[in-house]
Design a protein around this motif. Structure first.
Motif, PDB file in Angstrom:
ATOM      1  N   MET A   1      -2.743  27.781 -62.099  1.00  0.00           N
ATOM      2  CA  MET A   1      -1.831  26.617 -62.330  1.00  0.00           C
ATOM      3  C   MET A   1      -1.944  26.425 -63.922  1.00  0.00           C
ATOM      4  O   MET A   1      -3.061  26.775 -64.692  1.00  0.00           O
ATOM      5  CB  MET A   1      -2.765  25.336 -61.727  1.00  0.00           C
ATOM      6  N   SER A   2      -0.845  25.979 -64.484  1.00  0.00           N
ATOM      7  CA  SER A   2      -0.850  25.904 -65.967  1.00  0.00           C
ATOM      8  C   SER A   2      -0.220  24.301 -66.162  1.00  0.00           C
ATOM      9  O   SER A   2       0.599  23.898 -65.354  1.00  0.00           O
ATOM     10  CB  SER A   2      -0.097  26.836 -66.365  1.00  0.00           C
ATOM     11  N   VAL A   3      -0.428  23.628 -67.395  1.00  0.00           N
ATOM     12  CA  VAL A   3       0.154  22.457 -67.687  1.00  0.00           C
ATOM     13  C   VAL A   3       0.911  22.651 -69.005  1.00  0.00           C
ATOM     14  O   VAL A   3       0.494  23.044 -69.796  1.00  0.00           O
ATOM     15  CB  VAL A   3      -1.102  21.482 -67.702  1.00  0.00           C
ATOM     16  N   HIS A   4       2.006  21.812 -69.215  1.00  0.00           N
ATOM     17  CA  HIS A   4       2.619  21.846 -70.395  1.00  0.00           C
ATOM     18  C   HIS A   4       1.718  20.871 -71.484  1.00  0.00           C
ATOM     19  O   HIS A   4       1.183  19.971 -71.115  1.00  0.00           O
ATOM     20  CB  HIS A   4       3.956  20.907 -70.366  1.00  0.00           C
TER      21      HIS A   4
ATOM     22  N   PHE B   1       4.379  21.289 -76.392  1.00  0.00           N
ATOM     23  CA  PHE B   1       5.018  21.459 -75.373  1.00  0.00           C
ATOM     24  C   PHE B   1       5.108  22.888 -74.863  1.00  0.00           C
ATOM     25  O   PHE B   1       6.001  23.283 -73.993  1.00  0.00           O
ATOM     26  CB  PHE B   1       6.462  21.032 -75.470  1.00  0.00           C
ATOM     27  N   HIS B   2       3.910  23.601 -75.292  1.00  0.00           N
ATOM     28  CA  HIS B   2       3.739  24.995 -74.668  1.00  0.00           C
ATOM     29  C   HIS B   2       3.419  24.952 -73.303  1.00  0.00           C
ATOM     30  O   HIS B   2       2.783  24.074 -72.927  1.00  0.00           O
ATOM     31  CB  HIS B   2       2.607  25.836 -75.485  1.00  0.00           C
ATOM     32  N   PRO B   3       4.277  25.657 -72.431  1.00  0.00           N
ATOM     33  CA  PRO B   3       4.397  25.680 -70.829  1.00  0.00           C
ATOM     34  C   PRO B   3       3.000  25.956 -70.145  1.00  0.00           C
ATOM     35  O   PRO B   3       2.739  25.732 -68.915  1.00  0.00           O
ATOM     36  CB  PRO B   3       5.498  26.371 -70.432  1.00  0.00           C
ATOM     37  N   ASP B   4       2.251  26.911 -70.912  1.00  0.00           N
ATOM     38  CA  ASP B   4       1.064  27.583 -70.121  1.00  0.00           C
ATOM     39  C   ASP B   4      -0.241  27.070 -70.617  1.00  0.00           C
ATOM     40  O   ASP B   4      -1.013  27.978 -70.973  1.00  0.00           O
ATOM     41  CB  ASP B   4       1.255  29.135 -70.400  1.00  0.00           C
ATOM     42  N   SER B   5      -0.529  25.804 -70.781  1.00  0.00           N
ATOM     43  CA  SER B   5      -1.848  25.369 -70.916  1.00  0.00           C
ATOM     44  C   SER B   5      -2.935  25.712 -69.868  1.00  0.00           C
ATOM     45  O   SER B   5      -2.384  25.736 -68.756  1.00  0.00           O
ATOM     46  CB  SER B   5      -1.934  24.003 -71.318  1.00  0.00           C
ATOM     47  N   SER B   6      -4.034  26.399 -70.087  1.00  0.00           N
ATOM     48  CA  SER B   6      -4.965  26.697 -68.974  1.00  0.00           C
ATOM     49  C   SER B   6      -6.148  25.860 -68.909  1.00  0.00           C
ATOM     50  O   SER B   6      -6.632  25.144 -69.903  1.00  0.00           O
ATOM     51  CB  SER B   6      -5.424  28.157 -69.350  1.00  0.00           C
ATOM     52  N   LEU B   7      -6.883  25.872 -67.931  1.00  0.00           N
ATOM     53  CA  LEU B   7      -8.155  25.253 -67.575  1.00  0.00           C
ATOM     54  C   LEU B   7      -9.291  25.593 -68.587  1.00  0.00           C
ATOM     55  O   LEU B   7      -9.350  26.744 -68.534  1.00  0.00           O
ATOM     56  CB  LEU B   7      -8.635  25.156 -66.241  1.00  0.00           C
ATOM     57  N   PHE B   8      -9.537  24.691 -69.213  1.00  0.00           N
ATOM     58  CA  PHE B   8     -10.563  25.064 -70.446  1.00  0.00           C
ATOM     59  C   PHE B   8     -11.900  24.452 -69.946  1.00  0.00           C
ATOM     60  O   PHE B   8     -13.131  25.001 -70.188  1.00  0.00           O
ATOM     61  CB  PHE B   8     -10.434  24.199 -71.724  1.00  0.00           C
ATOM     62  N   HIS B   9     -12.075  23.317 -69.237  1.00  0.00           N
ATOM     63  CA  HIS B   9     -13.517  22.862 -68.960  1.00  0.00           C
ATOM     64  C   HIS B   9     -13.124  21.838 -67.652  1.00  0.00           C
ATOM     65  O   HIS B   9     -12.117  21.124 -67.700  1.00  0.00           O
ATOM     66  CB  HIS B   9     -14.505  22.170 -70.060  1.00  0.00           C
ATOM     67  N   GLN B  10     -14.333  21.895 -66.868  1.00  0.00           N
ATOM     68  CA  GLN B  10     -14.184  20.778 -65.610  1.00  0.00           C
ATOM     69  C   GLN B  10     -15.645  20.103 -65.692  1.00  0.00           C
ATOM     70  O   GLN B  10     -16.412  20.867 -65.619  1.00  0.00           O
ATOM     71  CB  GLN B  10     -14.007  21.639 -64.256  1.00  0.00           C
ATOM     72  N   ASP B  11     -15.626  18.717 -65.618  1.00  0.00           N
ATOM     73  CA  ASP B  11     -16.710  18.049 -65.355  1.00  0.00           C
ATOM     74  C   ASP B  11     -16.770  17.257 -64.175  1.00  0.00           C
ATOM     75  O   ASP B  11     -15.743  17.451 -63.156  1.00  0.00           O
ATOM     76  CB  ASP B  11     -17.097  17.331 -66.595  1.00  0.00           C
ATOM     77  N   LYS B  12     -17.537  16.522 -63.692  1.00  0.00           N
ATOM     78  CA  LYS B  12     -17.531  15.644 -62.626  1.00  0.00           C
ATOM     79  C   LYS B  12     -16.503  14.653 -62.448  1.00  0.00           C
ATOM     80  O   LYS B  12     -16.109  14.317 -61.380  1.00  0.00           O
ATOM     81  CB  LYS B  12     -18.857  15.000 -62.347  1.00  0.00           C
ATOM     82  N   LYS B  13     -15.746  14.486 -63.653  1.00  0.00           N
ATOM     83  CA  LYS B  13     -14.705  13.324 -63.536  1.00  0.00           C
ATOM     84  C   LYS B  13     -13.373  13.914 -63.790  1.00  0.00           C
ATOM     85  O   LYS B  13     -12.497  13.315 -63.057  1.00  0.00           O
ATOM     86  CB  LYS B  13     -14.855  12.365 -64.818  1.00  0.00           C
ATOM     87  N   ARG B  14     -13.180  15.080 -64.403  1.00  0.00           N
ATOM     88  CA  ARG B  14     -11.800  15.528 -64.576  1.00  0.00           C
ATOM     89  C   ARG B  14     -11.669  16.844 -65.204  1.00  0.00           C
ATOM     90  O   ARG B  14     -12.844  17.226 -65.721  1.00  0.00           O
ATOM     91  CB  ARG B  14     -11.001  14.571 -65.671  1.00  0.00           C
TER      92      ARG B  14
ATOM     93  N   TYR C   1     -10.027  19.551 -68.070  1.00  0.00           N
ATOM     94  CA  TYR C   1      -9.499  19.462 -69.383  1.00  0.00           C
ATOM     95  C   TYR C   1      -8.877  20.745 -69.667  1.00  0.00           C
ATOM     96  O   TYR C   1      -9.112  21.805 -69.051  1.00  0.00           O
ATOM     97  CB  TYR C   1     -10.764  19.270 -70.372  1.00  0.00           C
ATOM     98  N   TRP C   2      -7.610  20.760 -70.426  1.00  0.00           N
ATOM     99  CA  TRP C   2      -6.701  21.871 -70.362  1.00  0.00           C
ATOM    100  C   TRP C   2      -6.508  22.309 -71.999  1.00  0.00           C
ATOM    101  O   TRP C   2      -6.914  21.271 -72.772  1.00  0.00           O
ATOM    102  CB  TRP C   2      -5.300  21.621 -69.695  1.00  0.00           C
ATOM    103  N   ARG C   3      -6.370  23.523 -72.261  1.00  0.00           N
ATOM    104  CA  ARG C   3      -6.416  23.757 -73.649  1.00  0.00           C
ATOM    105  C   ARG C   3      -5.024  24.473 -73.720  1.00  0.00           C
ATOM    106  O   ARG C   3      -4.616  25.521 -73.035  1.00  0.00           O
ATOM    107  CB  ARG C   3      -7.491  24.775 -73.950  1.00  0.00           C
ATOM    108  N   CYS C   4      -4.125  24.258 -74.716  1.00  0.00           N
ATOM    109  CA  CYS C   4      -3.030  25.104 -75.107  1.00  0.00           C
ATOM    110  C   CYS C   4      -3.095  26.231 -75.814  1.00  0.00           C
ATOM    111  O   CYS C   4      -3.935  26.207 -76.962  1.00  0.00           O
ATOM    112  CB  CYS C   4      -2.197  24.042 -75.952  1.00  0.00           C
ATOM    113  N   PRO C   5      -2.731  27.446 -75.641  1.00  0.00           N
ATOM    114  CA  PRO C   5      -2.898  28.721 -76.222  1.00  0.00           C
ATOM    115  C   PRO C   5      -2.269  28.645 -77.632  1.00  0.00           C
ATOM    116  O   PRO C   5      -2.503  29.319 -78.470  1.00  0.00           O
ATOM    117  CB  PRO C   5      -2.276  29.640 -75.322  1.00  0.00           C
TER     118      PRO C   5
END
Length: 214
Positions: free
Chosen positions: A1-4, A9-22, A24-28
């Motif tokens: 899965m990727s997120v803008h 507006f880069h289309p391929d941000s990737s999962l950077f970190h996950q905690d108990k609440k949410r 976080y995505w990082r743009c390359p």
């Protein structure tokens, strides 16, 4: 899965970190770390969180904190009598008051505490933004607005804590505020500066000064 990315507006941000609440995505491309819109709090919850802040204009500690931005900004400007906008001023616009004391003509704007749109139809010699950019859901919108508001050679002064790497981010208290949804790296500001014609400098770990070149 990727997120803008909401900044470049880069289309391929990737999962950077996950905690108990949410997650976080990082743009390359621009290195922004962000929370996707599906995990943002409501406007009412955001306003309630801001109302908990104890930032008063007569608080010397708060003044000392804001001096971390005000002092390098004034050194960069080099003179008084300029027109400035404190963007995201909050309920106690102390930074605008401090810059007025330095001889500048200040306007303020905040979506909750000073929502009059009139200041957004002017142009300025400088814009200050202290501890607000991390709350932006669509930072591209504010970034393009600032470019329109800034005169040629104008200065944009931002204070926000910057992340450095994944290990630091995972243990970073700054991400735990539910209204903090956009997290910047030095590379983020360098990307924006190179793309859009600014010089950039980092006078402190949480301060960045960008100067418009035309």
């Amino acid at each position: 899965m990727s997120v803008h990315c909401p900044l470049c507006f880069h289309p391929d941000s990737s999962l950077f970190h996950q905690d108990k609440k949410r997650p976080y995505w990082r743009c390359p491309q621009c290195a922004l770390v962000f929370v996707a819109a599906t995990d943002h709090v409501s406007a009412a919850a955001e306003k309630a969180q801001y109302d908990l802040h104890q930032n008063h204009c007569d608080d010397p500690g708060y003044r000392q904190f804001l001096n971390r931005l005000a002092m390098p900004l004034q050194q960069k400007l080099g003179r008084s009598g300029l027109s400035g906008l404190d963007f995201g001023c909050g309920p106690g616009p102390l930074l605008a008051q401090m810059l007025t004391e330095q001889g500048h003509r200040m306007a303020i704007w905040d979506p909750y505490f000073a929502p009059d749109p009139a200041p957004l139809n002017q142009s300025y010699d400088f814009i200050s933004c202290s501890e607000a950019i991390e709350h932006f859901a669509t930072p591209a919108k504010e970034w393009h607005l600032w470019q329109r508001l800034l005169k040629p050679a104008a200065v944009l002064a931002i204070m926000t804590k910057r992340y450095s790497d994944l290990k630091g981010f995972a243990n970073w208290h700054y991400k735990n505020d539910p209204t903090h949804i956009s997290f910047f790296h030095e590379n983020t500001f360098e990307f924006l500066a190179q793309r859009d014609g600014f010089t950039v400098e980092f006078p402190a770990p949480d301060v960045v000064l960008l100067q418009k070149q035309n």
